[in-house]
Design a protein around this motif. Structure first.
Motif, PDB file in Angstrom:
ATOM      1  N   GLN A   1       0.761  -0.897  -0.145  1.00 53.64           N
ATOM      2  CA  GLN A   1       0.129  -0.445  -0.103  1.00 53.64           C
ATOM      3  C   GLN A   1       0.994   1.561   0.271  1.00 53.64           C
ATOM      4  O   GLN A   1       0.534   2.158  -0.375  1.00 53.64           O
TER       5      GLN A   1
ATOM      6  N   TYR B   1       1.808   1.772  -3.598  1.00 56.52           N
ATOM      7  CA  TYR B   1       0.110   2.186  -4.540  1.00 56.52           C
ATOM      8  C   TYR B   1       0.004   3.498  -3.706  1.00 56.52           C
ATOM      9  O   TYR B   1      -0.607   4.254  -5.303  1.00 56.52           O
ATOM     10  N   SER B   2       0.407   4.144  -3.230  1.00 61.64           N
ATOM     11  CA  SER B   2       0.432   5.285  -3.118  1.00 61.64           C
ATOM     12  C   SER B   2       0.491   6.456  -3.417  1.00 61.64           C
ATOM     13  O   SER B   2       0.531   7.883  -3.952  1.00 61.64           O
TER      14      SER B   2
ATOM     15  N   HIS C   1      -2.108  -1.184 -10.964  1.00 61.44           N
ATOM     16  CA  HIS C   1      -1.570  -1.588 -10.007  1.00 61.44           C
ATOM     17  C   HIS C   1      -1.441  -3.191  -9.955  1.00 61.44           C
ATOM     18  O   HIS C   1      -1.172  -3.847  -9.221  1.00 61.44           O
TER      19      HIS C   1
END
Length: 1116
Positions: A229, A232-233, A239
């Motif tokens: 995560q 991913y941010s 993704h």
């Protein structure tokens, strides 16, 4: 049970041996101390200590067979006044602490309690070296020495962060089926702090990393994080397919290459309460297919006590050719890694056909960039070096381009050994450069195998190479030899060296180490038993003297060209031992490659340590006959005596060697019949022809392989001890200031009796940057035939930088623990170097605490300053104009603050924006600091009686080597920080100082003083705060010292001058006023006086002489 008397005897014997310094390679692997600061110490474990904010409490016991024996040993040693000592050291620090000598009846442990501030006073987060600890039975004797590590947990940057979601141990195993490879990276300064990452397949997306602080010795030391995560941010597109590709942990940043881009962490030194965040580097035109083939390259260096010229660089390369729209397939950046620029200079950007950049590394010692290029079409590799200007490589090469031979057909990359200048290029060969990429030396040739990974230990200088076939090879930094150590059978694995140089094999769910050593010195081997480094061919021995022998390797005539290399000696055999299947061994001292004699393309010169076993008659019946030798073309015919019926040549005699003292040896290659055989000569020039040798005057050796190879080659045991007295650390860092020098000594000791004496240098010294320092060497052989070298390094240019200085025992075995020592010399200012003022009168610290220290006359030499005190100005005591407060307390009123100019000045520093003194958070050191930066905290100052005349301003320089007085060529400037003027200095001015003053003072715009014999006189009262600064140009250091003097009991000024001035002014004023009033009333005193004089004159002139006589008589 072993008697305590045995241990005591060993102790006494060792007291007299090598007490002057640590001796390495002595094979003293027996570790007797078990220590811990987290619970009861476990037997046979590596000592791992951890430092927190509280005291360091360590407990140790002496390892024996059982607790009773251990307790008895503690009692024996303690009753003799012996207790362990603990040495804590790194490259710049060495501290000794002693365990308590008192033992209690129910305790089998030694204890020591060390306050944190006794080890380090710093608590800030920074790149800081992990300490080595060495526990010995008594300091200086090096008896039962046991090593370990000490890690400062609260300062290590990466340990202060949570880089993602914590993964429970039960969940991490679910990822194992999807892991295709492992990546490991470690902290440059603390190698026990490391990161292990999973490279996963396309079924599982994510970035999964484990962080350890214990060097992967135990599973519970590793915490696993899911960073998916977090990555991913920073992504805005799809993704899918996210996986780790590579990662590098620098001194201050974590750089992660993933299948979806390159990500750089925020500065690890400034943690927040949030998770670690990353920024993405943008590479235009690069996609997932490019990123998964990318690689990160990093020159690992520790930047503890960082200098301004020390900065980390990271390079990323992609396996693709540049297109017209792309500037490069290689990019590099320096921290904070915000801007990534092409590795190639601008001049190459327009060239369409250019070799691929496999690796680009920055050599920080020489300030250059080193390239490894590969032309895929021509299959040629070259190395090029460019000077860095403004952190960009110059298009002009610093050295001529080095062209590797065509045999180096599969280059993979290039790497600097950590904290050194040794540069390795690897692939299907290994090449070493010791001069920054100018030239390279071939170390190994693997032909059809390729080295894919390298692993390094800065502490032991060990290097491990792993090939694509799983073969494992090892060497030591800077050495020209290497060894085969085994192979790895696991498909998914990686290797890792911890801080003490132990090699770990990391696999899925299992961590194995090459230690720890057991109580009796045995250690596990990660790669099976040591491999035989022999090859499948016959050897032909040729004696040249009683203790020297040459082995020729046989290459059959029909051997295919592509496999000839497998029948030859190579560099791997240099420094190894040949063992016979019977008896005998010889140390290989030299490897030779040649084209003659025919059938022998390589040979080795060896020193015979144990005679080799000869063939007996029952093994070769031909020995019972005489032997006739005749030349038959390029070969020789061997004929037995036909009269000796039992003497026969058999097939088993093929590849045996006929040895004739004083003549050439002959390798039997074929059997013609029972009485005749063909052979080739090892030395045709000395081969006999048409000569008969009687029985028992010729011999047979069997070094063949026809019926199974009868000889083997293994690594040689360690044959040298290494000793140096300057520091207990092998990787010391020394600072050399302008005009200073440093001397380093080392000794090489032969540890084998009867070892062949060679009057040749046993150490090779390499300097990383020879232009930085003036390095000279002096070598001798002492009375014990030990080789002693003394190195002197002195500054020679007004240039700051660092260089490594490598000592290499070139003839030592790779089995030695120490073959290479790499100290670092910095032409810079040591962070331990400072200038201090020596007070004229010493006051104990406890008196400073109480505030009372009286001299013989009862005068208190300590002045406690009033709260919110400010020294007076030249305008008067009641009108302070300085900004500096002393003994500040924002909650209390400010004295002497009546005048407007005083109200405009005065600023709190430590106490700014707080309301009470407690909130100023003044430390004990700040309260006693003379620095104006901490004047808010300063409460007490030295006190003197008025007047002060010829006060000696004594200054000294303190560094790691001790204290030295400050004297020329150092010159100083002196200022009073509160702008007071009623003081003056007096100093001696020799002719050389006078010339320097004339040159320097116009540049500085200030008076310059000779620190030798500097005296101060003060005519004012109250506080004077002086700052002494050493001028630049004579030192790299910013040497500044401040000291304070409070002048008390100054007499009141004499009022006579004032009274006279006032009286004069009153009289003159009165006269002027009277004159003014006369003028105003029309009164003219002068005219009146003149008239009065005239009247008196007229009256006197009207009286006759007779009247005057008459008047005088009447008065009588």
């Amino acid at each position: 049970m072993e008697s305590p008397l045995i241990y005591v005897s060993v102790l006494l014997l060792n007291i007299f041996e090598f007490s002057s310094g640590i001796v390495y390679n002595k094979d003293d692997t027996e570790k007797r101390f078990a220590c811990s600061n987290k619970g009861f110490p476990q037997e046979n474990e590596i000592i791992k200590l951890y430092l927190f904010l509280e005291n360091l409490k360590i407990q140790c016991f002496f390892q024996t067979e059982n607790e009773i024996a251990s307790k008895a040993m503690l009692s024996v040693f303690t009753s003799g006044g012996l207790a362990p000592s603990l040495g804590i050291m790194n490259s710049t620090y060495n501290g000794i602490f002693h365990f308590n000598l008192t033992l209690f009846s129910d305790r089998i442990l030694w204890l020591v309690d060390i306050p944190r501030e006794n080890i380090t006073q710093s608590t800030d987060i920074a790149a800081v070296e992990e300490w080595l600890v060495r526990i010995t039975l008594h300091h200086g004797l090096n008896i039962y020495a046991t090593e370990g590590t000490l890690l400062d947990i609260i300062r290590e940057p990466i340990l202060q962060w949570t880089p993602g979601d914590v993964i429970p141990e039960s969940e991490i195993s679910k990822l194992y089926p999807h892991v295709v490879d492992l990546k490991v990276t470690k902290c440059p300064c603390a190698n026990d702090v490391a990161l292990l990452g999973f490279i996963v397949d396309t079924i599982v997306d994510g970035v999964y990393i484990g962080i350890t602080f214990g060097g992967f010795w135990h599973d519970y030391d590793t915490t696993w994080f899911n960073m998916t995560q977090t990555i991913y941010s920073q992504l805005q597109e799809e993704h899918e397919g996210l996986s780790l590709v590579d990662m590098v942990l620098t001194n201050h940043f974590l750089v992660i290459l993933t299948s979806l881009g390159l990500f750089v962490s925020e500065d690890l030194r400034y943690p927040s309460r949030y998770s670690l965040s990353f920024s993405r580097a943008d590479f235009c035109g690069f996609e997932r297919v490019d990123y998964v083939k990318g690689k990160l390259w990093y020159n690992e260096r520790c930047f503890a006590n960082r200098e301004h010229f020390e900065v980390d660089y990271v390079t990323v390369t992609f396996e693709r050719n540049r297109t017209l729209s792309e500037s490069s397939s290689c990019f590099y950046s320096q921290e904070p890694f915000l801007e990534w620029v092409p590795c190639l200079p601008h001049i190459f950007k327009g060239i369409k056909i250019f070799p691929t950049v496999l690796t680009f590394l920055v050599d920080q010692e020489r300030g250059t960039g080193v390239y490894l290029f590969y032309n895929k079409v021509r299959k040629t590799a070259i190395a090029s070096v460019s000077t860095l200007r403004n952190n960009e490589p110059n298009s002009q090469s610093k050295f001529p381009i080095f062209r590797f031979p065509s045999s180096f057909s599969s280059p993979v990359g290039m790497v600097f050994h950590p904290r050194s200048h040794f540069l390795y290029a690897y692939g299907n060969q290994i090449w070493l450069s010791v001069d920054g990429g100018n030239t390279f030396q071939l170390i190994a040739n693997f032909h059809d195998d390729i080295i894919k990974k390298t692993f390094h230990s800065f502490y032991t200088s060990a290097i491990t190479f792993v090939s694509q076939r799983g073969k494992v090879y090892s060497t030591k930094a800077g050495m020209g030899r290497y060894s085969a150590v085994g192979s790895v059978t696991e498909r998914i694995f990686t290797l890792y060296y911890d801080h003490l140089g132990f090699l770990h094999k990391l696999t899925l769910g299992r961590f194995e180490a090459s230690g720890p050593p057991t109580a009796f010195g045995n250690s596990r081997n990660l790669f099976g038993q040591p491999p035989d480094m022999g090859f499948e061919t016959a050897l032909a021995p040729q004696h040249t003297s009683l203790d020297e022998i040459i082995f020729f390797a046989y290459v059959p005539e029909n051997e295919p060209q592509e496999t000839i290399y497998s029948k030859k000696f190579s560099n791997i055999h240099y420094g190894k031992v040949i063992h016979s299947g019977k008896t005998g061994r010889a140390y290989i001292r030299r490897v030779l490659q040649h084209t003659t004699p025919k059938g022998f393309l390589s040979s080795v010169i060896a020193e015979m340590k144990e005679p080799f076993g000869l063939e007996e008659v029952n093994e070769s019946s031909c020995l019972s006959s005489s032997l006739l030798i005749n030349k038959a073309g390029n070969v020789y015919k061997l004929t037995l005596d036909s009269q000796v019926v039992q003497a026969l040549f058999e097939d088993t005699d093929i590849e045996k060697t006929v040895v004739l003292p004083g003549y050439s040896s002959f390798l039997i290659t074929s059997i013609l019949d029972n009485k005749n055989a063909l052979a080739i000569a090892t030395m045709p020039e000395s081969a006999p022809n048409n000569m008969t040798f009687l029985k028992s005057t010729w011999f047979l050796y069997n070094f063949g392989q026809r019926n199974g190879r009868t000889w083997k080659i293994y690594s040689k045991p360690c044959n040298y001890w290494f000793q140096h007295d300057d520091s207990p650390s092998l990787n010391i860092v020394k600072y050399i200031d302008l005009g200073n020098s440093y001397v380093l000594k080392a000794k090489v000791i032969r540890n084998a009796k009867g070892f062949r004496m060679l009057e040749i240098p046993l150490l090779t010294v390499f300097v990383g940057n020879p232009n930085l320092l003036e390095v000279t060497a002096e070598v001798t052989f002492d009375d014990t035939d030990s080789y002693v070298i003394t190195i002197s390094a002195a500054s020679k240019v007004l240039h700051q930088g660092s260089t490594s200085l490598a000592f290499i025992m070139w003839s030592a075995s790779t089995e030695c623990f120490v073959t290479t020592m790499v100290p670092t010399l910095k032409s810079s200012c040591s962070y331990l170097r400072s200038m201090h003022h020596i007070p004229s009168k010493f006051i104990p610290f406890e008196d400073w605490i109480s505030g009372v220290h009286k001299d013989s006359q009862g005068f208190n030499l300590i002045k406690t300053l009033p709260i919110n005190y400010r020294p007076p100005s030249n305008m008067g005591i009641a009108i302070p104009l300085t900004d500096n407060f002393y003994h500040a307390d924002p909650s209390k009123p400010i004295p002497r603050n009546m005048f407007h100019m005083s109200k405009k000045t005065g600023k709190f520093k430590q106490c700014a924006n707080v309301s009470t003194r407690e909130e100023c958070n003044c430390t004990k050191d700040q309260k006693f600091s003379h620095a104006v930066a901490f004047s808010d905290c300063r409460e007490k100052v030295p006190r003197f009686k008025f007047p002060i005349t010829q006060y000696p301003v004594s200054l000294e320089i303190i560094n790691e080597d001790g204290r030295v007085p400050l004297q020329s060529p150092y010159l100083v400037t002196v200022t009073e920080v509160n702008m007071r003027h009623n003081w003056k200095l007096k100093h001696t001015v020799p002719e050389n100082i006078k010339r320097m003053k004339q040159l320097v003072e116009p540049i500085l715009g200030a008076a310059v003083y000779n620190p030798s014999g500097l005296n101060l006189s003060i005519k004012g009262s109250e506080l004077f705060h002086f700052r002494v600064t050493v001028i630049s140009g004579v030192t790299f250091c910013n040497l500044i010292e401040e000291f304070q003097i409070y002048v008390d009991e100054a007499p009141l000024p004499f009022p006579g001058h004032t009274l006279i001035a006032v009286a004069t002014a009153v009289v003159l004023g009165g006269l002027i006023f009277i004159a003014f009033m006369f003028q105003l009333q029309g009164i003219h005193p002068w005219r009146t006086f003149q008239r009065w004089i005239r009247r008196n004159q007229e009256k006197f002139s009207s009286i006759s002489l007779s009247e005057l006589i008459h008047r005088s008589k009447s008065e009588e």
